[in-house]
Design an enzyme around this catalytic site. Structure first.
Site, PDB file in Angstrom:
ATOM      1  N   CYS A 130       3.376   8.413   1.410  1.00  0.00           N
ATOM      2  CA  CYS A 130       3.688   7.600   2.260  1.00  0.00           C
ATOM      3  C   CYS A 130       4.021   6.238   1.552  1.00  0.00           C
ATOM      4  O   CYS A 130       3.173   5.516   1.365  1.00  0.00           O
ATOM      5  CB  CYS A 130       2.778   7.406   3.354  1.00  0.00           C
ATOM      6  SG  CYS A 130       3.121   6.399   4.631  1.00  0.00           S
ATOM      7  N   GLU A 166       0.733  -1.097   0.066  1.00  0.00           N
ATOM      8  CA  GLU A 166       0.114  -0.052   0.057  1.00  0.00           C
ATOM      9  C   GLU A 166       0.893   1.145   0.063  1.00  0.00           C
ATOM     10  O   GLU A 166       1.973   1.289   0.554  1.00  0.00           O
ATOM     11  CB  GLU A 166      -0.930  -0.073   1.084  1.00  0.00           C
ATOM     12  CG  GLU A 166      -1.932  -1.169   1.125  1.00  0.00           C
ATOM     13  CD  GLU A 166      -3.053  -1.387   2.256  1.00  0.00           C
ATOM     14  OE1 GLU A 166      -4.212  -1.550   1.991  1.00  0.00           O
ATOM     15  OE2 GLU A 166      -2.591  -1.198   3.407  1.00  0.00           O
ATOM     16  N   CYS A 187       6.392  -6.837   7.290  1.00  0.00           N
ATOM     17  CA  CYS A 187       7.462  -6.581   8.004  1.00  0.00           C
ATOM     18  C   CYS A 187       7.748  -7.577   9.152  1.00  0.00           C
ATOM     19  O   CYS A 187       6.817  -7.981   9.688  1.00  0.00           O
ATOM     20  CB  CYS A 187       6.847  -5.265   8.770  1.00  0.00           C
ATOM     21  SG  CYS A 187       8.485  -4.546   9.678  1.00  0.00           S
ATOM     22  N   CYS A 230      -1.686   5.627  10.042  1.00  0.00           N
ATOM     23  CA  CYS A 230      -0.382   4.998  10.604  1.00  0.00           C
ATOM     24  C   CYS A 230      -0.563   3.776  11.107  1.00  0.00           C
ATOM     25  O   CYS A 230      -1.677   3.471  12.010  1.00  0.00           O
ATOM     26  CB  CYS A 230       0.173   5.850  11.521  1.00  0.00           C
ATOM     27  SG  CYS A 230       0.941   7.514  10.976  1.00  0.00           S
ATOM     28  N   CYS A 266       5.671  -5.141  15.464  1.00  0.00           N
ATOM     29  CA  CYS A 266       5.034  -4.357  16.609  1.00  0.00           C
ATOM     30  C   CYS A 266       3.675  -4.670  17.004  1.00  0.00           C
ATOM     31  O   CYS A 266       2.737  -4.931  16.169  1.00  0.00           O
ATOM     32  CB  CYS A 266       5.461  -2.918  16.468  1.00  0.00           C
ATOM     33  SG  CYS A 266       6.999  -2.562  15.824  1.00  0.00           S
ATOM     34  N   CYS A 305       0.713  -2.633  15.356  1.00  0.00           N
ATOM     35  CA  CYS A 305       0.724  -2.391  13.911  1.00  0.00           C
ATOM     36  C   CYS A 305       0.356  -3.576  12.895  1.00  0.00           C
ATOM     37  O   CYS A 305       0.528  -4.696  13.044  1.00  0.00           O
ATOM     38  CB  CYS A 305       2.234  -2.028  13.442  1.00  0.00           C
ATOM     39  SG  CYS A 305       2.445  -1.817  11.773  1.00  0.00           S
TER      40      CYS A 305
HETATM   41  N1  SAH Z   1       8.661   0.399  10.189  1.00  0.00           N
HETATM   42  C1  SAH Z   1       8.931   1.821  10.310  1.00  0.00           C
HETATM   43  C2  SAH Z   1       8.177   2.545   9.354  1.00  0.00           C
HETATM   44  C3  SAH Z   1       6.690   2.539   9.139  1.00  0.00           C
HETATM   45  S1  SAH Z   1       5.531   2.747  10.452  1.00  0.00           S
HETATM   46  C4  SAH Z   1       8.866   2.319  11.944  1.00  0.00           C
HETATM   47  O1  SAH Z   1       8.041   1.625  12.664  1.00  0.00           O
HETATM   48  O2  SAH Z   1       9.201   3.490  12.244  1.00  0.00           O
HETATM   49  C5  SAH Z   1       5.309   4.426  10.614  1.00  0.00           C
HETATM   50  C6  SAH Z   1       4.901   4.836  11.667  1.00  0.00           C
HETATM   51  O3  SAH Z   1       3.686   4.383  12.150  1.00  0.00           O
HETATM   52  C7  SAH Z   1       5.611   4.417  13.204  1.00  0.00           C
HETATM   53  O4  SAH Z   1       6.091   5.301  13.804  1.00  0.00           O
HETATM   54  C8  SAH Z   1       5.012   3.250  13.520  1.00  0.00           C
HETATM   55  O5  SAH Z   1       5.337   3.352  14.832  1.00  0.00           O
HETATM   56  C9  SAH Z   1       3.447   3.954  13.517  1.00  0.00           C
HETATM   57  N2  SAH Z   1       2.417   3.138  13.666  1.00  0.00           N
HETATM   58  C10 SAH Z   1       2.422   1.925  13.652  1.00  0.00           C
HETATM   59  N3  SAH Z   1       1.192   1.330  14.016  1.00  0.00           N
HETATM   60  C11 SAH Z   1       0.537   2.448  14.333  1.00  0.00           C
HETATM   61  C12 SAH Z   1      -0.846   2.450  14.962  1.00  0.00           C
HETATM   62  N4  SAH Z   1      -1.875   1.577  15.097  1.00  0.00           N
HETATM   63  N5  SAH Z   1      -1.221   3.799  15.274  1.00  0.00           N
HETATM   64  C13 SAH Z   1      -0.576   4.955  15.019  1.00  0.00           C
HETATM   65  N6  SAH Z   1       0.818   4.702  14.664  1.00  0.00           N
HETATM   66  C14 SAH Z   1       1.208   3.497  14.254  1.00  0.00           C
HETATM   67 FE1  SF4 Z   2       7.363  -2.927  10.965  1.00  0.00          FE
HETATM   68 FE2  SF4 Z   2       4.813  -1.693  11.727  1.00  0.00          FE
HETATM   69 FE3  SF4 Z   2       6.684  -2.061  13.483  1.00  0.00          FE
HETATM   70 FE4  SF4 Z   2       6.856  -0.350  11.741  1.00  0.00          FE
HETATM   71  S1  SF4 Z   2       5.643  -0.300  13.145  1.00  0.00           S
HETATM   72  S2  SF4 Z   2       8.609  -1.765  12.356  1.00  0.00           S
HETATM   73  S3  SF4 Z   2       6.222  -1.344   9.880  1.00  0.00           S
HETATM   74  S4  SF4 Z   2       5.668  -3.835  12.515  1.00  0.00           S
END
Ligand code: SAH
Ligand code: SF4
Length: 351
Positions: A104, A89, A111, A330, A115, A118
């Site tokens: 973006c 996406e 990934c 995000c 996390c 996410c």
């Molecule tokens: N993998 C990288 C970049 C992609 S995520 C990273 O983790 O930094 C981009 C941003 O979106 C990151 O700061 C991530 O922590 C945030 N993000 C992920 N899941 C989210 C959620 N459910 N609500 C708000 N921000 C989120």
């Molecule tokens: Fe991967 Fe999502 Fe964690 Fe970014 S926030 S490192 S995309 S799992």
């Protein structure tokens, strides 16, 4: 052969092979990156014969839009499909008060960092994107909307510092071929120390954003399994070194999750953790993802947290939620187009 992603030098070499002038390379380059055409036939300042010759060996792109969704706030989310059938996406955001158009982009299919908050990590890791696949996302947006992207954030699916060769090559092309200034590009990482160390030794002018999300090891590891490998104190050391070497300020991203990492006590601990780090802070109110029970804090709690960090002398912004009605905010990117029912498909030129 696919023309998108080729640099001017590479196009000039191709023209030499075709016994055509260097000027043709410039024209083609302009059609690809400025006018964002989808086919060789649209390159109308090339003769018909030459276009036919070129079509025998090349095409502009091999990437398709599988799904397009438009949010009521103007955000557009594309599910792009590569020739092997894998999809990612990519999101176009526009802010009313600014002329900027921010893309973006995703750096990986899925990934591995996984996390807890996410959606991307939930499907596991599939593969890295090539630099050409990364830039195709921006070209897809430009071709579809007829607009020029002005800013890029590597905040889509994937961990850019685990695919740094391709991310750096894509950055070069964004800079030299799309003419997007390095300062208009941000790379966000979950804290991959070798990647941060590598970036510290480049003279890149782009912003490094670090997804911190907690001020200590215990709290952070509940959100981010990567904390077991790259611990917060070591990440901080790597950032200090990065800042010293590059002279650049970093952005600290911090998701606010109700009752988990948004309390006054945690805010104070965060302020202390950041006191000697040259950074701006970007608070991201948690966006809901079906797989977990986290909640977004109230606006009041967000403002209170913001105040406490500001009070410690940092510049703090709260990230505007974009495209949540089409799961484009995000952390909501899954890369599967599962949530299409909520969006509007196939509307061209809406921005
Ligand atoms: N993998 C990288 C970049 C992609 S995520 C990273 O983790 O930094 C981009 C941003 O979106 C990151 O700061 C991530 O922590 C945030 N993000 C992920 N899941 C989210 C959620 N459910 N609500 C708000 N921000 C989120
Ligand atoms: Fe991967 Fe999502 Fe964690 Fe970014 S926030 S490192 S995309 S799992």
């Amino acid at each position: 052969m696919i023309l998108s992603g080729m640099t001017l030098d590479e196009l000039e070499n191709l023209m030499a092979e075709m016994k055509a002038t260097k000027f043709r390379a410039k024209q083609i380059h302009n059609w690809i990156y400025s006018k964002s055409v989808s086919s060789i036939d649209e390159m109308t300042n090339l003769s018909k014969d030459f276009r036919e010759e070129l079509k025998n060996i090349a095409s502009v792109t091999d990437t398709k839009i599988k799904v397009k969704q438009v949010s009521k706030d103007g955000t557009i989310k594309y599910l792009v499909e590569y020739p092997d059938g894998e999809c990612v996406e990519t999101v176009l955001m526009r802010f009313d008060n600014r002329a900027n158009l921010t893309a973006c982009v995703s750096s990986q299919v899925g990934c591995a960092v996984n996390c807890s908050f996410c959606a991307t990590g939930k499907g596991g890791f599939k593969r890295n994107l090539t630099y050409k696949e990364i830039i195709e996302q921006v070209l897809t947006i430009q071709r579809d909307t007829g607009l020029k992207v002005t800013n890029i954030v590597f905040m889509g699916q994937g961990e850019p510092l685990l695919n740094l060769d391709n991310v750096l090559k894509a950055l070069d092309i964004f800079n030299n071929d799309f003419q997007i200034g390095q300062r208009r590009i941000t790379i966000s990482t979950s804290g991959i120390i070798p990647g941060i160390e590598r970036l510290a030794n480049t003279d890149l002018q782009s912003t490094l954003a670090i997804s911190l999300h907690a001020p200590n090891h215990e709290l952070r590891k509940e959100l981010m399994p990567i904390e077991n490998k790259y611990k917060i104190d070591e990440v901080k050391k790597a950032l200090m070194n990065y800042i010293e070497k590059t002279g650049r300020r970093v952005t600290v991203e911090y998701i606010l999750i109700h009752g988990f990492n948004d309390t006054t006590q945690v805010a104070k601990e965060l302020a202390y953790f950041l006191h000697d780090l040259k950074c701006n802070v970007n608070l991201i109110p948690y966006n809901s993802v079906i797989e977990n029970d986290y909640k977004k804090p109230s606006s009041n709690d967000i403002m209170k947290f913001k105040y406490l960090i500001e009070h410690s002398g940092k510049k703090v912004t709260v990230r505007l939620e974009r495209g949540a009605d089409i799961d484009a905010a995000c952390g909501q990117l899954r890369g599967k187009g599962e949530n299409v029912v909520k969006g509007v498909k196939g509307v061209k030129g809406v921005v």
